[in-house]
Scaffold this active site. Structure first.
Site, PDB file in Angstrom:
ATOM      1  N   GLY B 296       0.799  -1.229   0.000  1.00  0.00           N
ATOM      2  CA  GLY B 296       0.000   0.000   0.000  1.00  0.00           C
ATOM      3  C   GLY B 296       0.826   1.270   0.000  1.00  0.00           C
ATOM      4  O   GLY B 296       1.863   1.359  -0.671  1.00  0.00           O
ATOM      5  N   SER B 297       0.377   2.202   0.829  1.00  0.00           N
ATOM      6  CA  SER B 297       0.836   3.588   0.747  1.00  0.00           C
ATOM      7  C   SER B 297       2.338   3.803   0.888  1.00  0.00           C
ATOM      8  O   SER B 297       2.829   4.871   0.530  1.00  0.00           O
ATOM      9  CB  SER B 297       0.130   4.422   1.797  1.00  0.00           C
ATOM     10  OG  SER B 297      -1.258   4.302   1.605  1.00  0.00           O
ATOM     11  N   VAL B 298       3.068   2.835   1.439  1.00  0.00           N
ATOM     12  CA  VAL B 298       4.512   3.075   1.530  1.00  0.00           C
ATOM     13  C   VAL B 298       5.084   3.297   0.135  1.00  0.00           C
ATOM     14  O   VAL B 298       6.110   3.957  -0.029  1.00  0.00           O
ATOM     15  CB  VAL B 298       5.273   1.941   2.257  1.00  0.00           C
ATOM     16  CG1 VAL B 298       4.852   1.853   3.709  1.00  0.00           C
ATOM     17  CG2 VAL B 298       5.071   0.623   1.564  1.00  0.00           C
ATOM     18  N   PHE B 299       4.376   2.797  -0.896  1.00  0.00           N
ATOM     19  CA  PHE B 299       4.860   2.981  -2.265  1.00  0.00           C
ATOM     20  C   PHE B 299       4.798   4.439  -2.715  1.00  0.00           C
ATOM     21  O   PHE B 299       5.442   4.831  -3.687  1.00  0.00           O
ATOM     22  CB  PHE B 299       4.062   2.104  -3.243  1.00  0.00           C
ATOM     23  CG  PHE B 299       4.740   0.784  -3.528  1.00  0.00           C
ATOM     24  CD1 PHE B 299       4.822  -0.188  -2.547  1.00  0.00           C
ATOM     25  CD2 PHE B 299       5.298   0.527  -4.770  1.00  0.00           C
ATOM     26  CE1 PHE B 299       5.446  -1.398  -2.800  1.00  0.00           C
ATOM     27  CE2 PHE B 299       5.931  -0.677  -5.029  1.00  0.00           C
ATOM     28  CZ  PHE B 299       6.011  -1.641  -4.042  1.00  0.00           C
ATOM     29  N   LYS B 300       3.991   5.248  -1.995  1.00  0.00           N
ATOM     30  CA  LYS B 300       3.891   6.662  -2.375  1.00  0.00           C
ATOM     31  C   LYS B 300       5.253   7.349  -2.269  1.00  0.00           C
ATOM     32  O   LYS B 300       5.529   8.319  -2.976  1.00  0.00           O
ATOM     33  CB  LYS B 300       2.867   7.371  -1.482  1.00  0.00           C
ATOM     34  CG  LYS B 300       1.439   6.947  -1.816  1.00  0.00           C
ATOM     35  CD  LYS B 300       0.439   7.509  -0.834  1.00  0.00           C
ATOM     36  CE  LYS B 300      -0.929   6.908  -1.111  1.00  0.00           C
ATOM     37  NZ  LYS B 300      -1.826   7.018   0.048  1.00  0.00           N
TER      38      LYS B 300
END
Lengths: 373, 570
Positions: B296-300
């Site tokens: 999820g958001s850690v990829f941002k």
């Protein structure tokens, strides 16, 4: 032998004062070492063959008795009798070897043994001393009596011997026979250039053995190949290394578990591992003493025949010891040759007793009338 | 048969051989005492010298072997030595980075039988049945009756008592063998890293399997990058979190941000390396290296980094994040809808999916793919354990995929790979593959691959600092240490759709954030919301507190200087 005085003219008395007691002493020391080592090395072998642990020790000790009797018995004979017996021995031995080729039992890839029920005998072992007595006689006949037929006869005898040994795939023994024969030739006073001729023939012979005998080629190639199967000799080298100066102690060694037949061809490595460098040097000194003393004793009389007989058998012992130790130490490719008096082996022990018996017989102090050739 | 006494037959013989002449000649010779030699003295001396010389050569060689020569190399083990094989065939030890032993060897006895030597089969079987009640006696009877065999295992890994009991049977056909056995002093704690061996001491998992051929050589101990002390803290905190949120599993990784050495790699549940056969699949699965997750958001973080690096967005540029965003049939929503504009820093700290999607669209799908590939996220990791799998991502990578991947959906990678990629983004922009092997600290650090510029890396660090100070990562703010990082909360895919009740909560960060030395990833699989988290089970509520506690406990050990409260407040 409590009180044997010089004036004792009985058989034993005369024997005692005429025989070379130093050589007897040296041989007894070696036999004692052999008995000691058999305790150390043989049980491992016996266990591997599913035999009772002291099977080979007992056999070794049992063979010591007839060996010692044979040794002393033979030393009582006069050189003439020795000559008679050996002539019979050579004729019988040749017959035996031809017989082996027919009925011989292959022991570890080599057909050299005849099974006599109680003991398997190796005719070529027993041939050795007799052969050198007869070759000595033939050399003496040629040199001293000018018998023209003697030298070709002698050469023919050696050639047939080697031929038979090669048929039995026993290259080590044929080298031994040829070397001792050559030494006798040299000592008999033939021109030195003959020696070079003989050496050349020997090298050519070895080369053809390498070319035409696959098992010889394999052994020699393995010896020189850096990645060959050096298991046994590496193991033996390790044994000396582990032994160091004083050894790891009797019975404590490991090499006897690692090398098959250690009680036989590799007994020296057991000595090195368990008793150390000092014991090895000691044994080496005893052998040196035996050979040098033997050379000195051999020429006590102005008889070319007895001199060559004594020198022949003593060189045979010396060379056998050298070849065995050198192959254990990886100086030369391994040869199936026993270490005189130390290795296990009924056949070998009896044969050695015969050799020493003959040596003692021909070097005994005797009156001038009894000199020969 | 007497011999020495004058022998009448000798005369005849002599006559035949022509010896009479010789005898006469000898008689004519001078004195008794001086015997002329039959052999030339020169030749005798030569013979003696040659023998003496050869004996000296032998003596010299023995001396060389016994005293001078170095001990030979490894030799074959002798099978019939019962008191333990020689040392030379020991499997290499495995140690942690401080030399603490993670795997070593002991010898255990195995009882075996030589059927040929068995004297009394029935008594033997009965005796063995009493000692080992669990043995299959019918099978053993069958095997021991086969006289063609000379080696039949009875039981391996005997206790001393069992060994004595077998001795006491007094059966000559029963023998013992010392067998190498691996011990793992840290047990479960390092199981997923070290792995285990089978009964024949062949590596079957972890580094034991990966390095099996070289461990078999037994040369030097294998030094891992793991620090058991750190591993213990990380495992303890992760376990506590898993328990707190009633989660079935989790993983945590602590990496050296610059060298990419793995100091700690924890996958829970773990297993007993002594008895791997009895463990469940859930225990044996390495969730740090083998399992792949959509984090999820850690990829941002990667999306923002790519956008800044490519110049698709300026650091202070504001982007409209009013939602929802409609892309074909898909509707993109934010967790907390927000109307208006955001700069990249806020996109990260508020974790805006729409903002992230817009940044990714600016970067473009090719550049995005290239960037993730340079971070090692599209190929399987080169980590030194057996259990590695390749990331999963769509083969058909189009606009929709560009958007979902920008916030970490539709791409599944192992936590280790994600942490490794994150390290490259924050360490100044250099990617170095993660390793479990201790690096020689004196050797120059290998170049690695530059993935972003130093400046971009510094910008991203500032934003990550902001996430912890102002945004979703607030719970990760460790006391006395500056940390920066990113939360991630992803619904788990199940049967082609996303399951909103099953989440992966992650916090991925670095410390100290102004010059990151270490990267830490904490991931909890399917945490359940708790009352005190206000019904949330997000990365910020589940993983961030664990991150904070781990940093607070490990930073002093790792030599990170604490900052004074006054300094921090500014």
């Amino acid at each position: 032998m409590t009180h044997v005085t010089r004036s004792d003219t009985s058989l034993v008395g005369r024997w005692w004062w005429t025989v070379d007691r130093t050589t007897i002493g040296i041989v007894l020391v070696l036999l004692a070492f052999g008995a000691l080592l058999s305790f150390s090395a043989s049980p491992a072998m016996a266990e591997r063959l599913n035999l009772e642990a002291f099977f080979f020790v007992k056999r070794h000790l049992v063979f010591l008795v007839p060996s010692v009797i044979l040794l002393f018995g033979l030393s009582l004979f006069s050189p003439v009798w020795i000559w008679r017996l050996c002539l019979l021995g050579v004729v019988g031995g040749f017959a035996g070897m031809i017989l082996t080729l027919q009925i011989g039992e292959a022991v570890k890839g080599a057909e050299r043994w005849i099974d006599l029920g109680i003991i398997k005998i190796q005719p070529s072992e027993f041939m050795k001393p007799a052969f050198f007595v007869i070759s000595a006689w033939l050399f003496a006949l040629d040199r001293r009596m000018g018998q023209r037929w003697a030298l070709p006869m002698n050469a023919a005898m050696l050639t047939s011997m080697i031929a038979l040994l090669v048929l039995q795939k026993d290259l080590g023994q044929s080298i031994l026979f040829a070397s001792v024969w050559g030494i006798q030739l040299f000592l008999a006073g033939y021109p030195l250039k003959w020696m070079f001729g003989l050496a050349g023939t020997g090298i050519a012979g070895l080369f053809s053995a390498y070319t035409f005998m696959p098992h010889v080629r394999r052994r020699i190639n393995e010896f020189y190949a850096p990645d060959g199967d050096h298991y046994q000799i590496n193991r033996a080298a390790q044994a000396f290394n582990d032994g160091g100066w004083l050894g790891v102690g009797p019975g404590e060694g490991k090499v006897k578990n690692a090398i098959p037949d250690v009680h036989n061809d590799f007994i020296f490595s057991v000595l090195g591992e368990e008793f150390g460098l000092m014991a090895c040097i000691g044994v080496l000194l005893v052998y040196t003493l035996l050979v040098l003393r033997g050379i000195g004793q051999a020429v006590r009389f102005d008889s070319l025949f007895t001199s060559l007989v004594a020198l022949g058998v003593i060189c045979q012992l010396g060379l056998q010891a050298l070849i065995n130790m050198a192959s254990t130490l990886a100086l030369i490719p391994t040869k199936g040759m026993t270490l005189p008096f130390l290795s296990y082996g009924g056949s070998s022990l009896l044969s050695l007793a015969v050799s020493i018996g003959i040596f003692l017989a021909v070097t005994r102090r005797r009156s001038r009338q009894e000199s020969f050739l | 048969m007497t011999a020495y006494t004058p022998d009448p037959s000798a005369h005849v013989l002599d006559a035949n051989l022509g010896l009479s002449a010789e005898r006469a000649r000898a008689g004519a010779h001078a004195k008794e005492q001086r015997h002329p030699r039959a052999v030339a003295p020169f030749r005798l001396w030569l013979l003696g010298l040659v023998f003496f010389g050869l004996f000296c050569v032998i003596g010299g060689k023995i001396f060389h072997l016994a005293v001078i020569a170095e001990a030979r190399g490894p030799l074959k083990v002798i099978e019939y030595v019962l008191d333990g094989p020689a040392d030379e065939h020991q499997r290499s030890r495995i140690q942690d980075r401080r030399g603490r032993i993670l795997a070593d060897n002991v010898y255990r006895k195995a009882a075996y039988a030589d059927p040929k030597k068995i004297q009394d089969l029935e008594a033997t079987l009965q005796g063995l049945a009493e000692i080992f009640p669990t043995l299959d006696m019918d099978d053993l009877r069958r095997r021991l009756s086969n006289k063609n065999r000379s080696f039949v295992y009875i039981k391996r890994g005997l206790t001393p008592k069992e060994e004595q009991a077998v001795w006491n049977l007094g059966e000559p056909g029963l023998e013992f063998l010392a067998e190498q056995h691996r011990v793992y002093p840290k047990g479960n704690l390092t199981a997923h890293v070290v792995g285990f061996n089978d009964i024949d001491t062949v590596g079957r998992a972890g580094v034991e399997a990966y390095f099996d051929p070289s461990l078999q050589q037994g040369v030097a101990p294998l030094e891992l990058s793991i620090d058991v002390g750190i591993q213990h803290i990380v495992a303890e905190e992760l376990a506590a979190t898993i328990e707190e949120f009633e989660a079935p599993a989790g993983a945590a990784i602590l990496l050296d941000a610059n060298t990419s050495e793995v100091l700690s790699l924890v996958s829970l549940p773990d297993y007993d390396p002594y008895n791997p056969g009895a463990q469940s699949q859930a225990q044996l699965r390495n969730r740090a290296t083998f399992e792949t997750y959509e984090l999820g958001s850690v990829f941002k973080v990667f999306t923002v980094a790519a956008a800044l690096e490519s110049g698709a967005v300026r650091e202070d540029e504001e982007i409209d994040v009013t939602g929802p965003l409609q892309i074909g049939p898909h509707t993109i929503k934010d967790f907390k809808p927000y109307n208006g504009k955001m700069d990249p820093k806020t996109i990260l700290s508020k974790s805006s999916n729409i903002g992230s999607a817009k940044l990714a669209l600016r970067v473009g799908n090719r550049a995005q793919k290239r960037f993730l590939s340079s971070l090692g996220l599209l190929t399987h990791a080169e980590i030194e354990v057996q259990e590695v799998s390749a990331p999963k991502y769509p083969s058909n990578w189009r606009k929709t995929q560009t958007i979902t991947i920008s916030y970490g959906h539709g791409i599944a990678a192992s936590p280790l790979q994600v942490a490794n990629a994150f390290a490259a983004v924050v360490n100044g922009g250099i990617y170095r593959p993660a390793t479990l092997v201790k690096r020689d600290p004196t050797a120059p650090l290998h170049d690695g691959n530059r993935v972003i510029s130093e400046q971009t890396s510094i910008k991203v660090r500032k934003m990550l600092d902001h996430v912890v100070r102002e945004g979703t990562g607030g719970n990760a703010g460790a006391e006395g240490y500056r940390v920066g990082g990113k939360t991630g909360t992803a619904d788990k895919p199940s049967r082609g759709a996303y399951n909103e009740d099953a989440r992966i909560a992650t916090f991925l960060g670095a410390f100290p954030i102004e010059d990151p030395k270490y990267v830490l990833l904490v991931m909890v699989d399917e945490p359940l919301p708790q009352e005190y988290t206000y019904g949330y089970a997000t990365g910020g509520w589940v993983a961030a507190p664990a991150f904070k506690r781990i940093v607070e406990r490990t930073a002093p050990i790792l030599g990170i200087e604490q900052i004074l409260p006054a300094e921090e407040s500014d």
